[in-house]
Design an enzyme around this catalytic site. Structure first.
Site, mmCIF file in Angstrom:
data_model
loop_
_atom_site.group_PDB
_atom_site.id
_atom_site.type_symbol
_atom_site.label_atom_id
_atom_site.label_comp_id
_atom_site.label_asym_id
_atom_site.label_seq_id
_atom_site.Cartn_x
_atom_site.Cartn_y
_atom_site.Cartn_z
ATOM 1 N N LYS A 11 -5.749 4.324 -4.896
ATOM 2 C CA LYS A 11 -5.600 3.923 -3.002
ATOM 3 C C LYS A 11 -6.918 4.691 -2.991
ATOM 4 O O LYS A 11 -7.767 5.352 -4.328
ATOM 5 C CB LYS A 11 -4.693 5.282 -1.913
ATOM 6 C CG LYS A 11 -3.654 4.649 -3.399
ATOM 7 C CD LYS A 11 -2.514 5.964 -1.361
ATOM 8 C CE LYS A 11 -0.903 5.377 -2.357
ATOM 9 N NZ LYS A 11 0.000 5.725 -0.976
ATOM 10 N N TYR A 51 3.914 -3.033 2.279
ATOM 11 C CA TYR A 51 4.948 -1.661 2.602
ATOM 12 C C TYR A 51 6.054 -2.415 3.853
ATOM 13 O O TYR A 51 6.078 -1.152 4.798
ATOM 14 C CB TYR A 51 3.794 -0.888 3.025
ATOM 15 C CG TYR A 51 3.315 -0.059 2.261
ATOM 16 C CD1 TYR A 51 3.611 0.576 1.773
ATOM 17 C CD2 TYR A 51 2.009 0.113 2.445
ATOM 18 C CE1 TYR A 51 3.153 1.783 0.336
ATOM 19 C CE2 TYR A 51 1.123 0.679 1.234
ATOM 20 C CZ TYR A 51 1.805 1.518 0.328
ATOM 21 O OH TYR A 51 1.327 2.487 -0.054
ATOM 22 N N ASN A 114 -2.537 10.149 -0.558
ATOM 23 C CA ASN A 114 -1.925 10.943 -1.987
ATOM 24 C C ASN A 114 -2.191 9.731 -3.637
ATOM 25 O O ASN A 114 -1.072 9.740 -4.204
ATOM 26 C CB ASN A 114 -0.248 10.810 -1.995
ATOM 27 C CG ASN A 114 0.206 9.562 -1.067
ATOM 28 O OD1 ASN A 114 -0.332 8.808 -1.208
ATOM 29 N ND2 ASN A 114 1.832 9.180 -1.020
ATOM 30 N N HIS A 117 -0.097 4.578 -5.998
ATOM 31 C CA HIS A 117 0.961 4.344 -5.739
ATOM 32 C C HIS A 117 1.126 4.192 -6.932
ATOM 33 O O HIS A 117 1.298 3.327 -8.257
ATOM 34 C CB HIS A 117 0.119 2.833 -4.917
ATOM 35 C CG HIS A 117 1.887 1.912 -4.626
ATOM 36 N ND1 HIS A 117 2.965 2.352 -3.706
ATOM 37 C CD2 HIS A 117 2.323 0.974 -5.417
ATOM 38 C CE1 HIS A 117 3.873 1.247 -4.146
ATOM 39 N NE2 HIS A 117 3.748 0.440 -5.698
ATOM 40 N N GLU A 128 5.564 -6.616 -6.662
ATOM 41 C CA GLU A 128 5.130 -5.936 -5.945
ATOM 42 C C GLU A 128 3.782 -6.662 -7.308
ATOM 43 O O GLU A 128 2.265 -6.901 -7.099
ATOM 44 C CB GLU A 128 4.887 -4.716 -6.328
ATOM 45 C CG GLU A 128 5.455 -3.954 -5.409
ATOM 46 C CD GLU A 128 5.727 -2.296 -5.158
ATOM 47 O OE1 GLU A 128 6.181 -1.534 -4.282
ATOM 48 O OE2 GLU A 128 4.451 -2.205 -6.100
HETATM 49 P P1 DAT Z 1 6.005 6.207 -2.478
HETATM 50 O O1 DAT Z 1 4.029 6.952 -2.248
HETATM 51 O O2 DAT Z 1 5.730 7.976 -2.862
HETATM 52 O O3 DAT Z 1 6.492 5.223 -2.349
HETATM 53 P P2 DAT Z 1 6.508 6.198 0.094
HETATM 54 O O4 DAT Z 1 7.408 4.473 -0.188
HETATM 55 O O5 DAT Z 1 7.882 6.736 1.116
HETATM 56 O O6 DAT Z 1 6.366 6.888 -0.511
HETATM 57 O O7 DAT Z 1 5.337 5.776 1.283
HETATM 58 C C1 DAT Z 1 4.366 5.084 0.519
HETATM 59 C C2 DAT Z 1 3.218 6.099 1.617
HETATM 60 O O8 DAT Z 1 3.524 6.030 3.187
HETATM 61 C C3 DAT Z 1 3.109 7.270 0.725
HETATM 62 O O9 DAT Z 1 2.327 7.502 -0.855
HETATM 63 C C4 DAT Z 1 2.394 7.965 1.567
HETATM 64 C C5 DAT Z 1 2.332 6.737 3.005
HETATM 65 N N1 DAT Z 1 3.291 8.040 4.204
HETATM 66 C C6 DAT Z 1 4.977 8.196 3.274
HETATM 67 N N2 DAT Z 1 5.683 8.782 3.931
HETATM 68 C C7 DAT Z 1 4.269 9.557 5.297
HETATM 69 C C8 DAT Z 1 4.683 10.634 6.339
HETATM 70 N N3 DAT Z 1 5.546 11.305 6.727
HETATM 71 N N4 DAT Z 1 3.225 10.555 6.688
HETATM 72 C C9 DAT Z 1 1.819 9.958 6.462
HETATM 73 N N5 DAT Z 1 2.176 9.150 5.211
HETATM 74 C C10 DAT Z 1 3.206 8.568 4.984
HETATM 75 MG MG MG Z 2 7.049 3.807 -2.412
#
Ligand code: DAT
Ligand code: MG
Length: 147
Positions: A11, A51, A114, A117, A128
């Site tokens: 990212k 997303y 974070n 991805h 994807e």
């Molecule tokens: P991952 O990236 O571990 O697959 P996800 O698919 O649930 O997690 O969410 C995608 C991204 O969205 C994640 O990497 C960071 C952001 N995100 C997820 N939960 C969040 C939150 N509570 N607050 C802010 N950003 C969040």
């Molecule tokens: Mg995810």
């Protein structure tokens, strides 16, 4: 399935913080095979598809702003159980809960930054990979140690 593939994306914060080499190194060191790699500035269109499941979340707008704030490094890695193993290597979505030794556990502190991805299932990985890569840009090369 030794031909299983996953999508890994570094990212914008990972690129800004010069973590590209260290992240790639972890996947090479683990033994996975790199079959596609590119650096790009993501479009809103691709990201909203990527997303799509998060569209209704309160953080969705800021997530898209963050993901379009600078270049990404997008990769396809191949190997036995690569989807699940990559998720373990990347660590919990929330870096506060990510174990030391994972990418997020070693390099990040907040869920909105974070670093990386990783696809969360073989099905999602297929979607994807199709979204981010053209088939011709994925290289089906043979490892020397398998010949
Ligand atoms: P991952 O990236 O571990 O697959 P996800 O698919 O649930 O997690 O969410 C995608 C991204 O969205 C994640 O990497 C960071 C952001 N995100 C997820 N939960 C969040 C939150 N509570 N607050 C802010 N950003 C969040
Ligand atoms: Mg995810």
């Amino acid at each position: 399935d030794v031909r299983e593939r996953t999508l890994i994306a570094i990212k914008p914060d990972g690129v800004q913080r010069r973590l590209v080499g260290q992240i790639i190194h972890r996947f090479e060191q683990r033994g996975f095979k790199l079959v596609g790699l590119k650096m790009l500035q993501a479009s809103q269109d691709v990201l909203s598809e990527h997303y799509c499941e998060l569209r209704t979340k309160p953080f969705y707008g800021s997530l898209l702003r963050y993901m379009t704030s600078g270049p990404l490094v997008v990769m396809v890695w191949e190997g036995h159980n690569v989807v699940q193993t990559s998720r373990t290597m990347v660590g919990n979505t929330n870096p506060a809960e990510a174990q030391a030794g994972t990418v997020r556990g070693d390099f990040s502190i907040h869920v909105s930054r974070n670093v990386v991805h990783a696809s969360d299932s073989v099905e999602r990985a297929k979607k994807e990979i199709q979204l981010w890569f053209q088939t011709k840009d994925l290289l089906d090369w043979e490892s020397w140690d398998q010949t």
